[in-house]
Write a protein that holds these residues in place. Structure first.
Motif, short mmCIF file in Angstrom:
data_model
loop_
_atom_site.label_atom_id
_atom_site.label_comp_id
_atom_site.label_asym_id
_atom_site.label_seq_id
_atom_site.Cartn_x
_atom_site.Cartn_y
_atom_site.Cartn_z
N GLN A 1 1.05 -0.83 -0.48
CA GLN A 1 0.06 0.36 0.15
C GLN A 1 0.88 1.42 0.10
OE1 GLN A 1 -2.44 0.32 2.92
NE2 GLN A 1 -4.02 1.54 2.54
N GLU A 2 2.45 1.63 0.76
CA GLU A 2 2.35 2.44 1.01
C GLU A 2 3.67 2.59 -0.28
OE1 GLU A 2 2.79 1.06 4.51
OE2 GLU A 2 1.34 2.33 3.88
N ASN A 3 3.80 1.09 -1.25
CA ASN A 3 4.41 1.66 -2.66
C ASN A 3 3.36 2.17 -3.64
OD1 ASN A 3 6.75 1.24 -1.43
ND2 ASN A 3 6.77 -1.22 -2.25
N THR A 4 2.44 1.75 -3.07
CA THR A 4 1.67 2.94 -4.34
C THR A 4 1.47 3.98 -4.28
OG1 THR A 4 0.24 0.74 -4.16
CG2 THR A 4 -0.88 2.50 -5.06
N TYR A 5 1.00 4.44 -2.41
CA TYR A 5 0.96 6.21 -2.72
C TYR A 5 2.23 6.50 -3.15
CZ TYR A 5 0.93 9.81 0.76
OH TYR A 5 1.40 11.19 1.32
N THR A 6 3.49 6.42 -2.96
CA THR A 6 4.87 6.65 -3.10
C THR A 6 5.27 7.00 -4.51
OG1 THR A 6 6.05 4.75 -3.17
CG2 THR A 6 5.92 6.05 -1.08
N GLN A 7 4.08 6.14 -5.36
CA GLN A 7 4.08 5.84 -6.77
C GLN A 7 4.20 7.36 -7.98
OE1 GLN A 7 6.53 4.12 -8.02
NE2 GLN A 7 5.96 2.02 -7.99
N THR A 8 3.03 8.16 -5.93
CA THR A 8 2.42 8.60 -6.64
C THR A 8 2.96 9.79 -6.45
OG1 THR A 8 0.51 9.11 -5.47
CG2 THR A 8 -0.40 8.03 -7.12
N GLN A 29 16.21 0.26 0.03
CA GLN A 29 15.60 1.31 -0.19
C GLN A 29 15.56 2.49 1.21
OE1 GLN A 29 11.48 0.62 -0.07
NE2 GLN A 29 10.69 1.50 -2.05
N VAL A 30 15.80 3.32 0.60
CA VAL A 30 16.02 4.64 1.48
C VAL A 30 14.35 5.39 1.39
CG1 VAL A 30 17.27 6.22 2.64
CG2 VAL A 30 18.36 3.61 1.56
N GLY A 71 11.91 -0.35 4.84
CA GLY A 71 11.08 -1.00 5.52
C GLY A 71 10.78 0.23 6.93
N ARG A 72 11.48 0.13 8.01
CA ARG A 72 12.02 0.51 8.89
C ARG A 72 11.88 1.93 9.58
NH1 ARG A 72 15.58 -3.53 11.85
NH2 ARG A 72 17.05 -3.41 11.19
N ASP A 90 23.80 -3.60 16.85
CA ASP A 90 23.31 -2.91 15.76
C ASP A 90 22.66 -1.50 16.04
OD1 ASP A 90 19.74 -3.03 14.24
OD2 ASP A 90 21.68 -4.11 13.47
N PRO A 91 22.90 -0.78 14.14
CA PRO A 91 22.24 0.48 14.23
C PRO A 91 21.28 0.76 13.80
CG PRO A 91 24.01 -0.22 12.60
CD PRO A 91 23.52 -1.56 12.94
N TYR A 92 20.21 0.05 14.34
CA TYR A 92 18.83 0.01 13.36
C TYR A 92 18.86 -0.15 15.44
CZ TYR A 92 13.63 0.09 13.41
OH TYR A 92 12.49 1.10 13.35
N GLN A 93 19.13 -1.37 16.14
CA GLN A 93 18.80 -1.16 16.99
C GLN A 93 18.73 0.29 18.06
OE1 GLN A 93 16.26 -2.91 17.79
NE2 GLN A 93 16.23 -4.36 16.75
N ARG A 94 19.94 0.15 17.93
CA ARG A 94 20.78 1.74 18.89
C ARG A 94 20.18 2.66 18.51
NH1 ARG A 94 26.09 0.24 17.94
NH2 ARG A 94 26.52 1.83 15.64
#
Lengths: 247, 219
Positions: free
Chosen positions: A3-10, A28-29, A86-87, B88-92
């Motif tokens: 869902q997020e990918n669709t949002y970001t496409q636009t 992916q950043v 994704g995080r 771990d960088p993310y946990q940090r």
């Protein structure tokens, strides 16, 4: 995630290093940001200094906060937010240190020595908590408090003037975390002072900071990231709500 | 060459407690020097000229200021024993996010509990509980904030626990009733020697609050 990918496409815009098209899903950043925000720009500066490709997503923080923003920064609901595979990570200086820890190529923005690192963190925090807070209130806070906040900001600048001394950058020969944290002072402040007619930092009283700001803004990569002067000036002529962007 | 470590501190400070805990976790011998905040010593003014605040960690003559920066510094200088931050960088980054959250939110609302009256106090109590509930939610079913091991976020928050009895008394409420899981977490933390050594008795804090109020000029 789909869902997020669709949002970001636009919403997809070409990121500033000119890399478009499909990115390796493994790396992916994304940056959720606001074009005029010095906090948001801190993250972009570091990504670009290190040559890390990313997708930039402009957030309508004053209007409708997107589902993506609310999902990735539920605690503060502010920008900038970095989303990596994704995080999400929030708080600009936390993000900057995360970038430093994660990508080992490109220039470093923190020293190696633990004591030097502690000093850099101290001054970055000082910029954020003493100077930026006072500046925000001095220009955009309640009228009755502005004089007091101007004095606070002025005192903060005195400490920074002393701290930079003869160094080219707060980080020494190269740009470091403190320079990044002080981006508002290096670029935005001059424009805000011009538009508002209120001056806290003069070249006469702060020659080191003046020289530093010229070197900072003159850096080849930094100058490409900074928002256009006219656009910022127009923005500052209207009342500025700082609630949408975070430290 | 032996390390010389001095800590300029003030016994009720939940910020100073962080640094004490970190040093204890690493088994670092340090010279604890109690400061009089209403009559600041030359060494305090010299070592923290910018903020003139405690805690100040002085390592081989060089000062480090700001408690969470000190915790990270201690972790970096003495890395082998009891790591305080994840590798771990993310946990940090998550740990630092929550440390920042605690710094920005907990003290300000707590201060209204003992330092304010009427509506202002009620607003402070409400906000404080909301913040604790957010933290409780972040803790979830984990033993500590970082998971299995005691670390940075636990250290950032646990000092406030020594003030909870005072908050309960002056706020006329029960934090445990509102946030039982967080109290359970706190009790686990105080079982650690580093924490037990670093936190003052809660009843001493209760006695201290009126003294503090007098010093800062509030009834």
């Amino acid at each position: 995630i789909a869902q997020e990918n669709t949002y970001t496409q636009t919403q997809r815009t070409e990121n500033q290093t000119g890399l478009t098209g499909k990115m390796n899903q493994e790396e992916q950043v994304q940056v959720l940001g606001l074009w005029g925000s010095p906090f948001s720009k801190r993250v972009e500066m570091v990504l670009q200094l290190k040559g890390i490709p990313y997708e930039y997503i402009e957030e309508d923080v004053y209007g409708n906060k997107s589902p993506m923003l609310l999902k990735y920064n539920p605690i503060h609901k502010k920008v900038p937010v970095l989303v990596h595979n994704g995080r999400s990570i929030a708080e600009s200086l936390v993000i900057v240190e995360y970038i430093e820890d994660t990508w080992k190529t490109g220039p470093t923005i923190l020293p190696q020595d633990p004591y030097e690192r502690a000093m850099a963190r101290f001054w970055a925090k000082y910029v954020d908590e003493k100077v930026m807070v006072a500046m925000g209130k001095a220009f955009w806070g309640p009228e009755s408090e502005r004089e007091k906040e101007r004095k606070e900001a002025y005192e903060g600048l005195i400490s920074l003037e002393k701290e930079i001394g003869d160094k080219r950058f707060f980080g020494g020969e190269t740009i470091g975390i403190v320079d990044i944290a002080a981006d508002f002072i290096g670029y935005w402040l001059g424009i805000v002072q011009e538009v508002s007619g209120v001056t806290i930092m003069t070249a006469e009283e702060f020659p080191n900071l003046k020289r530093w700001s010229e070197d900072f803004v003159g850096n080849n990569i930094i100058k490409e990231v900074l928002p256009p002067k006219q656009k910022l000036a127009a923005l500052f002529k209207t009342p500025f709500r700082s609630a949408a962007t975070s430290g | 060459m032996a390390d010389e470590v001095i800590l300029l501190d003030f016994w009720p400070s939940m910020f100073g407690m962080r640094t004490r805990i970190a040093l204890e976790e690493k088994n670092v011998k340090f010279d604890y020097r109690e400061q009089d905040l209403w009559n600041k010593s030359p060494i305090l003014l010299e070592m923290n000229p910018v903020h003139k605040k405690i805690p100040v960690l002085i390592h081989n003559g060089k000062p480090v200021c700001e408690s969470l920066i000190q915790v990270e510094y201690i972790d970096e200088v003495w890395p082998s024993k009891n790591p305080l931050l994840p590798s771990d960088p993310y946990q940090r980054a998550q740990a630092k996010f929550w440390g920042d959250f605690i710094d920005k939110k907990v003290y300000a609302s707590a201060r209204l509990i003992w330092g304010a009256k009427g509506e202002e106090q009620e607003a402070g109590k409400k906000e404080f509980i909301e913040i604790l509930k957010t933290l409780e939610s972040e803790l979830g079913d984990k033993i500590y904030f970082g998971g299995e091991t005691f670390g940075y976020v636990d250290i950032a928050l646990i000092g406030f626990y020594s003030w909870f009895e005072a908050y309960d008394k002056f706020g006329n409420f029960s934090i445990e009733a509102e946030c039982p899981k967080l109290i359970a977490w706190a009790k686990r933390c105080v079982e650690r020697e580093s924490v037990a050594k670093s936190l003052p008795d809660s009843n001493k804090i209760v006695e201290f609050v009126p003294v503090l109020k007098k010093h800062i000029g509030i009834e």
